[in-house]
Design a protein around this motif. Structure first.
Motif, mmCIF file in Angstrom:
data_model
loop_
_atom_site.group_PDB
_atom_site.id
_atom_site.type_symbol
_atom_site.label_atom_id
_atom_site.label_comp_id
_atom_site.label_asym_id
_atom_site.label_seq_id
_atom_site.Cartn_x
_atom_site.Cartn_y
_atom_site.Cartn_z
ATOM 1 N N ASP A 178 0.910 -1.172 0.068
ATOM 2 C CA ASP A 178 -0.232 0.062 0.088
ATOM 3 C C ASP A 178 0.890 1.079 -0.128
ATOM 4 N N ASN B 99 0.381 4.383 0.712
ATOM 5 C CA ASN B 99 0.138 5.116 1.911
ATOM 6 C C ASN B 99 1.033 4.656 3.078
ATOM 7 N N LYS C 217 4.635 5.420 2.440
ATOM 8 C CA LYS C 217 5.008 6.925 2.470
ATOM 9 C C LYS C 217 4.938 7.285 3.897
ATOM 10 N N LYS C 218 4.076 6.512 4.774
ATOM 11 C CA LYS C 218 4.293 6.822 6.201
ATOM 12 C C LYS C 218 5.371 6.230 6.814
#
Length: 176
Positions: free
Chosen positions: A38, A40, A43-44
């Motif tokens: 995923d 997201n 990125k986190k």
């Protein structure tokens, strides 16, 4: 000053900035072939790795280790679930004995009586049609309905009870 165990987040950030911590853009995680992640989450993860002071290479190594651990745990859970279902189905076969196929067919007909093809496909995809309790429930429903009332292409016809049939016959004889 080298930060110690009592250092604050600001102290650590100052330390990392002074020794030349790479920019967040330098944190790359090269996915292995066939690996899906995923975006997201990725990125986190990069943001947290950067903030925590991991170097890009360390962050990438930790990410791959974590991903492999999670995949292994998921496979183990799926295997346990599969074994549980197989054991439950084996016990159901023992319980129903030689009539197993007939009982399962009755459950399938009950399902077809009340569910559309799309609903049946969703139930299969979710794994519910492999659930022994669900199969038993459908079997009970099938037994509760009259055998001759099943219509494979239509739903809603339950037939009539003995009492209703007797009442209709009496009305017919009484109507001159």
């Amino acid at each position: 000053v080298i930060t110690g165990k009592n250092a604050t987040d600001d102290d650590w950030n100052n330390f990392y900035n002074k020794i030349g911590r790479p920019n967040l853009e330098k944190y790359e995680v090269k996915l292995k072939e066939g690996q899906e992640v995923d975006q997201n989450f990725l990125k986190k993860y990069k943001e947290v790795a950067h903030k925590s002071g991991l170097l890009p290479k360390q962050a990438e190594g930790l990410f791959h280790w974590y991903h492999e651990e999670v995949e292994g745990a998921q496979k183990a859970v799926l295997e346990q679930h599969k074994q549980k279902i197989e054991a439950e189905q084996f016990n159901l076969k023992k319980e129903w004995g030689v009539g197993y196929d007939k009982e399962v067919d009755l459950a399938k007909r009950a399902l077809r009586q009340f569910a559309t093809d799309e609903e049946i496909a969703e139930l299969k995809e979710s794994g519910l049609t492999s659930n022994v309790k669900f199969v038993k429930l459908l079997n009970k429903i099938g037994k509760g309905l009259k055998e001759d009332s099943f219509k494979h292409e239509s739903a809603g016809n339950f037939g009539i009870t003995k009492e209703e049939a007797s009442r209709k016959i009496s009305e017919m004889y009484a109507d001159k």
